[in-house]
Each structure stands twice: as C-alpha cells, then as structure tokens.
Write a protein that holds these residues in place. Sequence first.
Motif, PDB file in Angstrom:
ATOM      1  N   ASP A  90       4.679  -5.436  -1.441  1.00 16.03           N
ATOM      2  CA  ASP A  90       4.301  -5.827  -2.807  1.00 16.03           C
ATOM      3  C   ASP A  90       3.295  -4.849  -3.409  1.00 16.03           C
ATOM      4  OD1 ASP A  90       6.001  -8.004  -2.823  1.00 16.03           O
ATOM      5  OD2 ASP A  90       4.454  -9.417  -2.179  1.00 16.03           O
ATOM      6  N   GLU A  91       2.404  -4.309  -2.577  1.00 18.64           N
ATOM      7  CA  GLU A  91       1.444  -3.301  -3.050  1.00 18.64           C
ATOM      8  C   GLU A  91       2.183  -2.051  -3.504  1.00 18.64           C
ATOM      9  OE1 GLU A  91      -2.144  -0.494  -1.289  1.00 18.64           O
ATOM     10  OE2 GLU A  91      -1.781  -2.429  -0.319  1.00 18.64           O
ATOM     11  N   ALA A  92       3.181  -1.630  -2.726  1.00 16.99           N
ATOM     12  CA  ALA A  92       3.982  -0.456  -3.080  1.00 16.99           C
ATOM     13  C   ALA A  92       4.737  -0.697  -4.384  1.00 16.99           C
ATOM     14  CB  ALA A  92       4.945  -0.116  -1.951  1.00 16.99           C
ATOM     15  N   LEU A  93       5.359  -1.850  -4.507  1.00 19.64           N
ATOM     16  CA  LEU A  93       6.096  -2.179  -5.731  1.00 19.64           C
ATOM     17  C   LEU A  93       5.178  -2.206  -6.946  1.00 19.64           C
ATOM     18  CD1 LEU A  93       8.515  -4.941  -4.430  1.00 19.64           C
ATOM     19  CD2 LEU A  93       9.161  -2.716  -5.366  1.00 19.64           C
ATOM     20  N   THR A  94       3.998  -2.761  -6.780  1.00 15.27           N
ATOM     21  CA  THR A  94       3.033  -2.811  -7.881  1.00 15.27           C
ATOM     22  C   THR A  94       2.664  -1.399  -8.329  1.00 15.27           C
ATOM     23  OG1 THR A  94       2.163  -4.942  -7.164  1.00 15.27           O
ATOM     24  CG2 THR A  94       0.724  -3.596  -8.564  1.00 15.27           C
ATOM     25  N   LEU A  95       2.387  -0.508  -7.382  1.00 13.93           N
ATOM     26  CA  LEU A  95       2.068   0.888  -7.719  1.00 13.93           C
ATOM     27  C   LEU A  95       3.227   1.551  -8.453  1.00 13.93           C
ATOM     28  CD1 LEU A  95       0.331   2.434  -4.576  1.00 13.93           C
ATOM     29  CD2 LEU A  95      -0.573   2.373  -6.898  1.00 13.93           C
ATOM     30  N   MET A  96       4.427   1.377  -7.910  1.00 18.09           N
ATOM     31  CA  MET A  96       5.597   2.014  -8.504  1.00 18.09           C
ATOM     32  C   MET A  96       5.839   1.501  -9.920  1.00 18.09           C
ATOM     33  SD  MET A  96       8.022   2.103  -5.108  1.00 18.09           S
ATOM     34  CE  MET A  96       9.260   3.315  -5.622  1.00 18.09           C
ATOM     35  N   GLN A  97       5.670   0.210 -10.121  1.00 18.07           N
ATOM     36  CA  GLN A  97       5.879  -0.355 -11.459  1.00 18.07           C
ATOM     37  C   GLN A  97       4.760   0.038 -12.409  1.00 18.07           C
ATOM     38  OE1 GLN A  97       6.474  -4.549 -10.709  1.00 18.07           O
ATOM     39  NE2 GLN A  97       8.510  -4.204  -9.860  1.00 18.07           N
ATOM     40  N   GLN A  98       3.531  -0.029 -11.945  1.00 19.13           N
ATOM     41  CA  GLN A  98       2.380   0.280 -12.805  1.00 19.13           C
ATOM     42  C   GLN A  98       2.418   1.716 -13.304  1.00 19.13           C
ATOM     43  OE1 GLN A  98      -1.411  -0.499 -10.975  1.00 19.13           O
ATOM     44  NE2 GLN A  98      -2.565   0.307 -12.692  1.00 19.13           N
ATOM     45  N   TYR A  99       2.790   2.634 -12.425  1.00 20.57           N
ATOM     46  CA  TYR A  99       2.769   4.055 -12.787  1.00 20.57           C
ATOM     47  C   TYR A  99       4.160   4.617 -13.083  1.00 20.57           C
ATOM     48  CZ  TYR A  99      -2.064   3.732 -11.474  1.00 20.57           C
ATOM     49  OH  TYR A  99      -3.385   3.361 -11.409  1.00 20.57           O
ATOM     50  N   GLN A 100       5.174   3.734 -13.149  1.00 24.27           N
ATOM     51  CA  GLN A 100       6.534   4.139 -13.498  1.00 24.27           C
ATOM     52  C   GLN A 100       7.046   5.265 -12.602  1.00 24.27           C
ATOM     53  OE1 GLN A 100       8.363   2.644 -16.468  1.00 24.27           O
ATOM     54  NE2 GLN A 100       6.960   1.202 -15.531  1.00 24.27           N
ATOM     55  N   ILE A 101       6.927   5.074 -11.281  1.00 24.19           N
ATOM     56  CA  ILE A 101       7.376   6.094 -10.342  1.00 24.19           C
ATOM     57  C   ILE A 101       8.523   5.567  -9.482  1.00 24.19           C
ATOM     58  CG2 ILE A 101       5.268   7.460 -10.267  1.00 24.19           C
ATOM     59  CD1 ILE A 101       4.360   5.932  -7.862  1.00 24.19           C
ATOM     60  N   ARG A 102       9.444   6.456  -9.174  1.00 30.76           N
ATOM     61  CA  ARG A 102      10.649   6.091  -8.431  1.00 30.76           C
ATOM     62  C   ARG A 102      10.605   6.498  -6.967  1.00 30.76           C
ATOM     63  NH1 ARG A 102      15.602   7.036 -12.545  1.00 30.76           N
ATOM     64  NH2 ARG A 102      14.541   6.336 -14.415  1.00 30.76           N
ATOM     65  N   ARG A 103       9.632   7.330  -6.625  1.00 32.46           N
ATOM     66  CA  ARG A 103       9.489   7.791  -5.241  1.00 32.46           C
ATOM     67  C   ARG A 103       8.020   7.716  -4.865  1.00 32.46           C
ATOM     68  NH1 ARG A 103      12.382  11.232  -8.461  1.00 32.46           N
ATOM     69  NH2 ARG A 103      14.586  11.479  -7.931  1.00 32.46           N
ATOM     70  N   LEU A 104       7.741   6.998  -3.779  1.00 30.64           N
ATOM     71  CA  LEU A 104       6.353   6.767  -3.390  1.00 30.64           C
ATOM     72  C   LEU A 104       6.120   7.276  -1.965  1.00 30.64           C
ATOM     73  CD1 LEU A 104       3.620   5.438  -4.162  1.00 30.64           C
ATOM     74  CD2 LEU A 104       4.501   3.333  -3.112  1.00 30.64           C
ATOM     75  N   PRO A 105       5.328   8.339  -1.801  1.00 30.45           N
ATOM     76  CA  PRO A 105       5.005   8.818  -0.454  1.00 30.45           C
ATOM     77  C   PRO A 105       4.214   7.762   0.322  1.00 30.45           C
ATOM     78  CG  PRO A 105       4.517  10.505  -2.090  1.00 30.45           C
ATOM     79  CD  PRO A 105       4.775   9.223  -2.836  1.00 30.45           C
ATOM     80  N   VAL A 106       4.514   7.662   1.609  1.00 28.03           N
ATOM     81  CA  VAL A 106       3.845   6.715   2.498  1.00 28.03           C
ATOM     82  C   VAL A 106       3.010   7.534   3.478  1.00 28.03           C
ATOM     83  CG1 VAL A 106       4.164   4.853   4.172  1.00 28.03           C
ATOM     84  CG2 VAL A 106       5.774   5.106   2.261  1.00 28.03           C
TER      85      VAL A 106
END
Length: 148
Positions: A90-106
């Motif tokens: 959910d934290e990852a999804l929130t970041l991706m949605q908030q910043y409109q990003i489609r790829r999130l490095p882990v």
Amino acid sequence: MTTAQTVMRSDVAHISVRDTMEIAAQRMRQLDIGALPICDSDGCPVGIVTDRDIIIKVVGVGANPKTTTAGEMAQGADKLHTVEADADIDEALTLMQQYQIRRLPVTEHGMLVGIITEADLARHLPDRTVGGFVEAVCALHLPSTTES
C-alpha cells in the motif's frame, strides 16, 4: 501483509551513471524493456531513464546519445522515489499514485534490489486494486476517446 518484495521483479537490470544513452537504448532493446534505473557506483539508485526520455530529452533536443550520460539524465530529473523491500505494498501504491509514476525502484538499505511495474501489480494484486491504480496513474495519460 503483502510487501513490495512480494510484488517486485528482483531481476531488475540497471545502468551506471557513467553509461551513455546509446548503451541504455541498446540494453533496453536487448532486454525488451522500456526503462532502466540509474545506479551510482555503490548500487544505489539515483534516477531512472525511459525509452521516451532518450527520444525526448536527448535526441529531440539534438544531444548526442553516444556522449550523453545517465548521470546527466539523473541530475536533471525530479527526485527519485523508491520504496524499501519490506514496506507494505500500500505504501508503494500510494507513492506511485501520488507522484504519477509507473515504475518504482525497490531498495534494501539504499541499494537497488528490484522494481515494481504496472505489470507486476497486475500479476500480484486484486483486479480492483489494479483498476484503481490504472485510473489514478495511467488513465490520465491515455488519449481521450469520443463517441460519434
């Protein structure tokens, strides 16, 4: 609890800050992917470059992909957002949605260990969650359609 590590691709390819955009494009072609995280000499992600970035921000402005480095691309980019491997999805999804990003490095302790993409979300999460993500992030970038 579903974590970022559960959803991520651990076989993430990346490029060095010293690699050129020509090398990035060749690597993307070889791997049939559209983006590569940019890592410093310690393996920490400092940016991400997409195939679109190469066209718009290098070729499109007359720069030379043989001499433009990934480090130059990372310096001109917005702050790179990452998520720790043990973070709740959910934290990852929130970041991706908030910043409109489609790829999130882990990351783990700041070092790149994976990446979460739209496809990873579709494979691992319920349809309703993925639908919400697509509506929040992807649908804004789709061309509008009108019925005649």
